[in-house]
Motif scaffolding. Structure first.
Motif, mmCIF file in Angstrom:
data_model
loop_
_atom_site.group_PDB
_atom_site.id
_atom_site.type_symbol
_atom_site.label_atom_id
_atom_site.label_comp_id
_atom_site.label_asym_id
_atom_site.label_seq_id
_atom_site.Cartn_x
_atom_site.Cartn_y
_atom_site.Cartn_z
ATOM 1 N N LYS A 60 43.859 -112.191 -0.662
ATOM 2 C CA LYS A 60 44.259 -111.555 1.015
ATOM 3 C C LYS A 60 45.453 -110.155 0.621
ATOM 4 O O LYS A 60 46.296 -110.437 1.047
ATOM 5 N N GLY A 61 44.750 -109.213 1.368
ATOM 6 C CA GLY A 61 46.287 -107.902 1.362
ATOM 7 C C GLY A 61 46.148 -107.419 0.130
ATOM 8 O O GLY A 61 47.162 -106.265 -0.087
ATOM 9 N N LEU A 62 45.702 -108.625 -1.279
ATOM 10 C CA LEU A 62 46.641 -108.029 -2.867
ATOM 11 C C LEU A 62 46.337 -106.558 -3.174
ATOM 12 O O LEU A 62 45.160 -106.203 -3.334
ATOM 13 N N ILE A 63 47.068 -105.411 -3.098
ATOM 14 C CA ILE A 63 47.032 -104.150 -3.125
ATOM 15 C C ILE A 63 46.281 -103.997 -4.986
ATOM 16 O O ILE A 63 46.696 -105.213 -6.200
ATOM 17 N N SER A 64 46.753 -102.879 -5.746
ATOM 18 C CA SER A 64 45.723 -102.495 -7.431
ATOM 19 C C SER A 64 47.148 -103.439 -7.471
ATOM 20 O O SER A 64 48.062 -102.886 -7.266
ATOM 21 N N ALA A 65 46.470 -104.078 -9.645
ATOM 22 C CA ALA A 65 47.223 -104.605 -9.751
ATOM 23 C C ALA A 65 48.135 -103.326 -10.204
ATOM 24 O O ALA A 65 49.496 -103.450 -11.023
ATOM 25 N N HIS A 66 47.390 -101.678 -10.068
ATOM 26 C CA HIS A 66 48.663 -101.045 -11.173
ATOM 27 C C HIS A 66 49.790 -100.741 -10.293
ATOM 28 O O HIS A 66 50.789 -100.618 -11.104
ATOM 29 N N HIS A 67 49.830 -100.455 -8.758
ATOM 30 C CA HIS A 67 50.546 -99.949 -8.474
ATOM 31 C C HIS A 67 51.840 -101.199 -8.058
ATOM 32 O O HIS A 67 52.676 -101.046 -8.191
ATOM 33 N N ARG A 68 51.238 -102.773 -8.088
ATOM 34 C CA ARG A 68 52.566 -103.821 -8.391
ATOM 35 C C ARG A 68 53.072 -103.991 -9.573
ATOM 36 O O ARG A 68 53.987 -104.636 -9.849
ATOM 37 N N VAL A 69 52.086 -103.964 -10.646
ATOM 38 C CA VAL A 69 52.558 -103.203 -11.907
ATOM 39 C C VAL A 69 54.508 -101.988 -11.774
ATOM 40 O O VAL A 69 55.066 -102.397 -12.357
ATOM 41 N N PHE A 70 53.958 -101.194 -11.234
ATOM 42 C CA PHE A 70 54.808 -100.047 -11.687
ATOM 43 C C PHE A 70 56.128 -100.322 -10.337
ATOM 44 O O PHE A 70 56.655 -100.466 -11.372
ATOM 45 N N MET A 71 55.780 -101.127 -9.278
ATOM 46 C CA MET A 71 56.696 -101.603 -8.707
ATOM 47 C C MET A 71 57.585 -102.140 -9.409
ATOM 48 O O MET A 71 58.618 -102.497 -8.982
ATOM 49 N N ALA A 72 56.668 -103.433 -9.913
ATOM 50 C CA ALA A 72 57.845 -104.334 -10.729
ATOM 51 C C ALA A 72 58.906 -103.756 -12.320
ATOM 52 O O ALA A 72 59.427 -103.670 -11.771
ATOM 53 N N GLN A 73 58.114 -103.169 -13.034
ATOM 54 C CA GLN A 73 58.134 -101.624 -13.729
ATOM 55 C C GLN A 73 59.471 -101.261 -13.363
ATOM 56 O O GLN A 73 61.141 -100.396 -13.528
ATOM 57 N N LEU A 74 59.992 -100.644 -12.085
ATOM 58 C CA LEU A 74 60.584 -99.657 -10.890
ATOM 59 C C LEU A 74 61.940 -100.390 -11.093
ATOM 60 O O LEU A 74 62.959 -100.038 -11.147
ATOM 61 N N SER A 75 61.329 -101.931 -9.974
ATOM 62 C CA SER A 75 62.763 -102.891 -10.627
ATOM 63 C C SER A 75 63.471 -103.612 -10.992
ATOM 64 O O SER A 75 64.435 -103.679 -11.180
ATOM 65 N N THR A 76 62.316 -103.505 -12.568
ATOM 66 C CA THR A 76 63.168 -104.028 -13.709
ATOM 67 C C THR A 76 64.180 -102.997 -14.321
ATOM 68 O O THR A 76 64.668 -103.645 -15.575
ATOM 69 N N LYS A 77 63.890 -102.156 -14.024
ATOM 70 C CA LYS A 77 64.448 -100.858 -14.439
ATOM 71 C C LYS A 77 65.289 -100.656 -15.583
ATOM 72 O O LYS A 77 66.525 -100.647 -16.179
ATOM 73 N N ASN A 78 67.038 -101.468 -14.510
ATOM 74 C CA ASN A 78 68.251 -101.117 -14.729
ATOM 75 C C ASN A 78 68.745 -102.571 -15.583
ATOM 76 O O ASN A 78 69.548 -103.136 -15.517
ATOM 77 N N SER A 79 67.471 -103.341 -15.547
ATOM 78 C CA SER A 79 68.002 -105.028 -16.294
ATOM 79 C C SER A 79 67.693 -104.997 -17.798
ATOM 80 O O SER A 79 67.312 -104.431 -18.609
ATOM 81 N N GLU A 80 69.133 -105.550 -18.364
ATOM 82 C CA GLU A 80 68.644 -105.993 -19.263
ATOM 83 C C GLU A 80 67.949 -106.843 -19.918
ATOM 84 O O GLU A 80 67.663 -107.004 -21.652
#
Length: 280
Positions: free
Chosen positions: A58-78
């Protein structure tokens, strides 16, 4: 010499990440500190694996958006990265299968590295030496390489551990495979009943040595559910999610009352599949 005796670990977190929060990222840091602190392990990588749309939560938005947000969040992680394999599957994939996919990927990569590059043949003695080296390389590739291959472990919160007890949500053989063959790193909070839950489960008790409970002493109650609720009410989510994630959500107007109604009335994929198999 000290490092060579440690088991290298890859931490895998599966979930909706709807959206990813600072708490999701914090789990990786807590787990890394704890496992490295045992002196037995060396964490070399963290993987975020968002679930596919077929999960039907319930309430699960498109995987495309969720993956992109996860990629943004780890942008600076080594060391933490996002893997898209699970999210791109047309059907829902069991967590045990996702673990197996990543472990096999590591094993294949390790075999490739040990076999080395193709040997070029040269005339005379050099050619003979090259052939001998190739023979040795082939023999070596037949030997088990498990010892040197990093181990994948499932990183989770105490809620996932407790979800093992929900009827039809997990197959018993999958639970066994996860805790026996891979292991769990479970982030718990003070006063949490994770240890009690392990005690009450025969399977978890049997493989308790492969379940690492990590106490989160600095309490953090951020959850994706609360983030979505705040967004529906027009409240700020700054400092609860990475800034880039907040900007992305606002730009695409991702979480609304309408999006929260997605999959309403639809049975969750694992429940659907497991109940069907139980009745067949």
């Amino acid at each position: 010499m000290e490092n060579s005796e440690k088991t290298e670990l890859v931490l895998l977190a599966c979930g909706s990440f709807n959206p990813i929060t600072n708490m999701h990222l914090r789990l990786f840091e807590l787990a890394k500190d704890y496992m490295n602190g045992t002196g037995k392990y060396k964490v070399i990588k963290g993987i975020i694996s968002p679930v596919g749309d077929a999960y039907k939560k319930k309430g699960l938005i498109s995987a495309h958006h969720r993956v992109f947000m996860a990629q943004l969040s780890t942008k600076n992680s080594e060391w933490v990265e996002v893997d898209t394999w699970e999210s791109l599957q047309k059907e829902w994939v069991e967590t045990a299968q996702v673990l197996r996919h990543h472990q096999e990927k590591l094993e294949a990569s390790s075999c490739g590295n040990e076999q080395g590059s193709p040997v070029l043949e040269r005339p005379g003695r050099k050619r003979k030496w090259a052939e001998q080296r190739q023979d040795f390389s082939q023999k070596k590739s037949l030997e088990p390489k498990t010892k040197g291959v990093p181990k994948v472990k499932l990183l989770c919160g105490a809620d996932l551990l407790e979800s093992f007890g929900v009827p039809n949500l997990w197959k018993s053989e999958d639970i066994t495979q996860i805790v026996r063959d891979y292991g769990l790193i479970c982030i718990t909070r003070a006063g949490n009943d994770a240890q009690k839950f392990i005690y009450e489960s025969d399977v978890l008790w049997k493989y308790q040595n492969n379940i690492h409970l990590v106490n989160e002493w600095i309490t953090n109650d951020i959850s994706s559910t609360k983030i979505r609720q705040a967004l529906r009410r027009g409240q700020s989510i700054r400092y609860l999610v990475p800034d880039l994630v907040q900007e992305y959500i606002e730009k695409h107007d991702l979480y609304t009352s309408e999006s929260e109604e997605r999959n309403v009335g639809v049975i969750l994929a694992p429940l659907q599949r497991n109940m069907a198999e139980a009745n067949s």
